[in-house]
Design a protein around this motif. Structure first.
Motif, PDB file in Angstrom:
ATOM      1  N   ASP A  95       6.075  -5.435  -5.511  1.00  0.00           N
ATOM      2  CA  ASP A  95       7.253  -6.021  -4.869  1.00  0.00           C
ATOM      3  C   ASP A  95       7.823  -5.005  -3.879  1.00  0.00           C
ATOM      4  O   ASP A  95       7.486  -3.822  -3.920  1.00  0.00           O
ATOM      5  CB  ASP A  95       8.302  -6.457  -5.898  1.00  0.00           C
ATOM      6  CG  ASP A  95       8.826  -5.297  -6.731  1.00  0.00           C
ATOM      7  OD1 ASP A  95       9.501  -4.413  -6.172  1.00  0.00           O
ATOM      8  OD2 ASP A  95       8.554  -5.275  -7.946  1.00  0.00           O
ATOM      9  N   LYS A  96       8.670  -5.469  -2.967  1.00  0.00           N
ATOM     10  CA  LYS A  96       9.185  -4.612  -1.896  1.00  0.00           C
ATOM     11  C   LYS A  96      10.083  -3.488  -2.403  1.00  0.00           C
ATOM     12  O   LYS A  96      10.044  -2.378  -1.879  1.00  0.00           O
ATOM     13  CB  LYS A  96       9.923  -5.452  -0.862  1.00  0.00           C
ATOM     14  CG  LYS A  96       8.993  -6.324  -0.054  1.00  0.00           C
ATOM     15  CD  LYS A  96       9.724  -7.133   0.981  1.00  0.00           C
ATOM     16  CE  LYS A  96       8.726  -8.007   1.734  1.00  0.00           C
ATOM     17  NZ  LYS A  96       9.385  -8.784   2.777  1.00  0.00           N
ATOM     18  N   ASN A  97      10.888  -3.742  -3.419  1.00  0.00           N
ATOM     19  CA  ASN A  97      11.762  -2.690  -3.957  1.00  0.00           C
ATOM     20  C   ASN A  97      10.951  -1.551  -4.559  1.00  0.00           C
ATOM     21  O   ASN A  97      11.251  -0.376  -4.340  1.00  0.00           O
ATOM     22  CB  ASN A  97      12.719  -3.262  -5.005  1.00  0.00           C
ATOM     23  CG  ASN A  97      13.775  -4.146  -4.396  1.00  0.00           C
ATOM     24  OD1 ASN A  97      14.114  -4.029  -3.221  1.00  0.00           O
ATOM     25  ND2 ASN A  97      14.283  -5.073  -5.193  1.00  0.00           N
ATOM     26  N   THR A  98       9.913  -1.886  -5.311  1.00  0.00           N
ATOM     27  CA  THR A  98       9.051  -0.864  -5.901  1.00  0.00           C
ATOM     28  C   THR A  98       8.305  -0.120  -4.815  1.00  0.00           C
ATOM     29  O   THR A  98       8.142   1.103  -4.888  1.00  0.00           O
ATOM     30  CB  THR A  98       8.069  -1.498  -6.915  1.00  0.00           C
ATOM     31  OG1 THR A  98       8.837  -2.177  -7.914  1.00  0.00           O
ATOM     32  CG2 THR A  98       7.192  -0.451  -7.565  1.00  0.00           C
ATOM     33  N   ALA A  99       7.867  -0.829  -3.777  1.00  0.00           N
ATOM     34  CA  ALA A  99       7.170  -0.179  -2.654  1.00  0.00           C
ATOM     35  C   ALA A  99       8.057   0.863  -1.998  1.00  0.00           C
ATOM     36  O   ALA A  99       7.631   1.977  -1.710  1.00  0.00           O
ATOM     37  CB  ALA A  99       6.726  -1.221  -1.633  1.00  0.00           C
ATOM     38  N   SER A 100       9.307   0.519  -1.786  1.00  0.00           N
ATOM     39  CA  SER A 100      10.260   1.446  -1.177  1.00  0.00           C
ATOM     40  C   SER A 100      10.480   2.662  -2.074  1.00  0.00           C
ATOM     41  O   SER A 100      10.445   3.806  -1.606  1.00  0.00           O
ATOM     42  CB  SER A 100      11.588   0.732  -0.930  1.00  0.00           C
ATOM     43  OG  SER A 100      12.544   1.617  -0.422  1.00  0.00           O
ATOM     44  N   MET A 101      10.690   2.427  -3.358  1.00  0.00           N
ATOM     45  CA  MET A 101      10.916   3.520  -4.308  1.00  0.00           C
ATOM     46  C   MET A 101       9.701   4.450  -4.375  1.00  0.00           C
ATOM     47  O   MET A 101       9.819   5.666  -4.290  1.00  0.00           O
ATOM     48  CB  MET A 101      11.218   2.957  -5.689  1.00  0.00           C
ATOM     49  CG  MET A 101      11.469   4.024  -6.742  1.00  0.00           C
ATOM     50  SD  MET A 101      11.526   3.338  -8.406  1.00  0.00           S
ATOM     51  CE  MET A 101       9.796   2.979  -8.673  1.00  0.00           C
ATOM     52  N   LEU A 102       8.499   3.871  -4.506  1.00  0.00           N
ATOM     53  CA  LEU A 102       7.287   4.682  -4.616  1.00  0.00           C
ATOM     54  C   LEU A 102       6.977   5.422  -3.308  1.00  0.00           C
ATOM     55  O   LEU A 102       6.513   6.559  -3.345  1.00  0.00           O
ATOM     56  CB  LEU A 102       6.102   3.816  -5.036  1.00  0.00           C
ATOM     57  CG  LEU A 102       6.134   3.280  -6.462  1.00  0.00           C
ATOM     58  CD1 LEU A 102       4.998   2.293  -6.690  1.00  0.00           C
ATOM     59  CD2 LEU A 102       6.075   4.411  -7.477  1.00  0.00           C
ATOM     60  N   SER A 103       7.232   4.793  -2.183  1.00  0.00           N
ATOM     61  CA  SER A 103       6.987   5.444  -0.887  1.00  0.00           C
ATOM     62  C   SER A 103       7.891   6.655  -0.710  1.00  0.00           C
ATOM     63  O   SER A 103       7.488   7.655  -0.114  1.00  0.00           O
ATOM     64  CB  SER A 103       7.210   4.456   0.261  1.00  0.00           C
ATOM     65  OG  SER A 103       6.220   3.458   0.229  1.00  0.00           O
TER      66      SER A 103
ATOM     67  N   VAL B 221       0.865  -1.182   0.000  1.00  0.00           N
ATOM     68  CA  VAL B 221       0.000   0.000   0.000  1.00  0.00           C
ATOM     69  C   VAL B 221       0.901   1.232   0.000  1.00  0.00           C
ATOM     70  O   VAL B 221       1.678   1.440   0.930  1.00  0.00           O
ATOM     71  CB  VAL B 221      -0.923   0.011   1.245  1.00  0.00           C
ATOM     72  CG1 VAL B 221      -1.794   1.245   1.261  1.00  0.00           C
ATOM     73  CG2 VAL B 221      -1.763  -1.247   1.306  1.00  0.00           C
ATOM     74  N   ILE B 222       0.810   2.041  -1.036  1.00  0.00           N
ATOM     75  CA  ILE B 222       1.654   3.226  -1.158  1.00  0.00           C
ATOM     76  C   ILE B 222       0.977   4.442  -0.525  1.00  0.00           C
ATOM     77  O   ILE B 222       1.620   5.262   0.111  1.00  0.00           O
ATOM     78  CB  ILE B 222       2.001   3.517  -2.640  1.00  0.00           C
ATOM     79  CG1 ILE B 222       2.673   2.292  -3.278  1.00  0.00           C
ATOM     80  CG2 ILE B 222       2.871   4.754  -2.771  1.00  0.00           C
ATOM     81  CD1 ILE B 222       3.927   1.816  -2.559  1.00  0.00           C
ATOM     82  N   HIS B 223      -0.318   4.562  -0.692  1.00  0.00           N
ATOM     83  CA  HIS B 223      -1.078   5.657  -0.071  1.00  0.00           C
ATOM     84  C   HIS B 223      -2.524   5.206   0.071  1.00  0.00           C
ATOM     85  O   HIS B 223      -2.916   4.159  -0.430  1.00  0.00           O
ATOM     86  CB  HIS B 223      -0.984   6.947  -0.893  1.00  0.00           C
ATOM     87  CG  HIS B 223      -1.527   6.815  -2.270  1.00  0.00           C
ATOM     88  ND1 HIS B 223      -2.756   7.286  -2.627  1.00  0.00           N
ATOM     89  CD2 HIS B 223      -1.014   6.221  -3.388  1.00  0.00           C
ATOM     90  CE1 HIS B 223      -2.976   7.012  -3.904  1.00  0.00           C
ATOM     91  NE2 HIS B 223      -1.945   6.363  -4.391  1.00  0.00           N
ATOM     92  N   ARG B 224      -3.303   5.981   0.792  1.00  0.00           N
ATOM     93  CA  ARG B 224      -4.697   5.619   1.038  1.00  0.00           C
ATOM     94  C   ARG B 224      -5.614   6.777   0.673  1.00  0.00           C
ATOM     95  O   ARG B 224      -5.174   7.917   0.591  1.00  0.00           O
ATOM     96  CB  ARG B 224      -4.906   5.283   2.509  1.00  0.00           C
ATOM     97  CG  ARG B 224      -4.193   4.025   2.950  1.00  0.00           C
ATOM     98  CD  ARG B 224      -4.324   3.850   4.464  1.00  0.00           C
ATOM     99  NE  ARG B 224      -3.789   2.596   4.915  1.00  0.00           N
ATOM    100  CZ  ARG B 224      -2.501   2.343   5.090  1.00  0.00           C
ATOM    101  NH1 ARG B 224      -1.597   3.261   4.822  1.00  0.00           N
ATOM    102  NH2 ARG B 224      -2.095   1.166   5.515  1.00  0.00           N
TER     103      ARG B 224
END
Length: 78
Positions: free
Chosen positions: A67-75, A50-53
């Motif tokens: 995936d976790k890497n994309t989650a970190s980058m997008l966050s 979840v990147i935003h709500r």
């Protein structure tokens, strides 16, 4: 007619969906349908970050990482 969650764009790194008003992004109640549960069922257990709500009464677009890497980058971008 029940509002429907629609996938706008999807690839192996992220997913953009349309969340209709009235559906929560996440909930602790097993009796309430939420966006994360619907998407996790569709992914059959794959990673969903979840990147935003958006608040439950609000409709709009949401971004989820696959995936976790994309989650970190997008966050980091939010």
């Amino acid at each position: 007619m029940k509002p429907e969650i629609r996938i706008i764009s999807e690839n192996d790194r992220y997913m953009v969906i349309y969340k209709p008003a009235g559906i929560p992004v996440q909930t602790a109640s097993v009796r309430v349908q939420d966006v994360c549960s619907v998407l996790k069922n569709r992914l059959k257990g794959g990673y969903l970050g979840v990147i935003h709500r958006l608040d439950q009464p609000v409709e709009g677009l949401l971004v989820f990482a696959r995936d976790k890497n994309t989650a970190s980058m997008l966050s980091d971008e939010v």
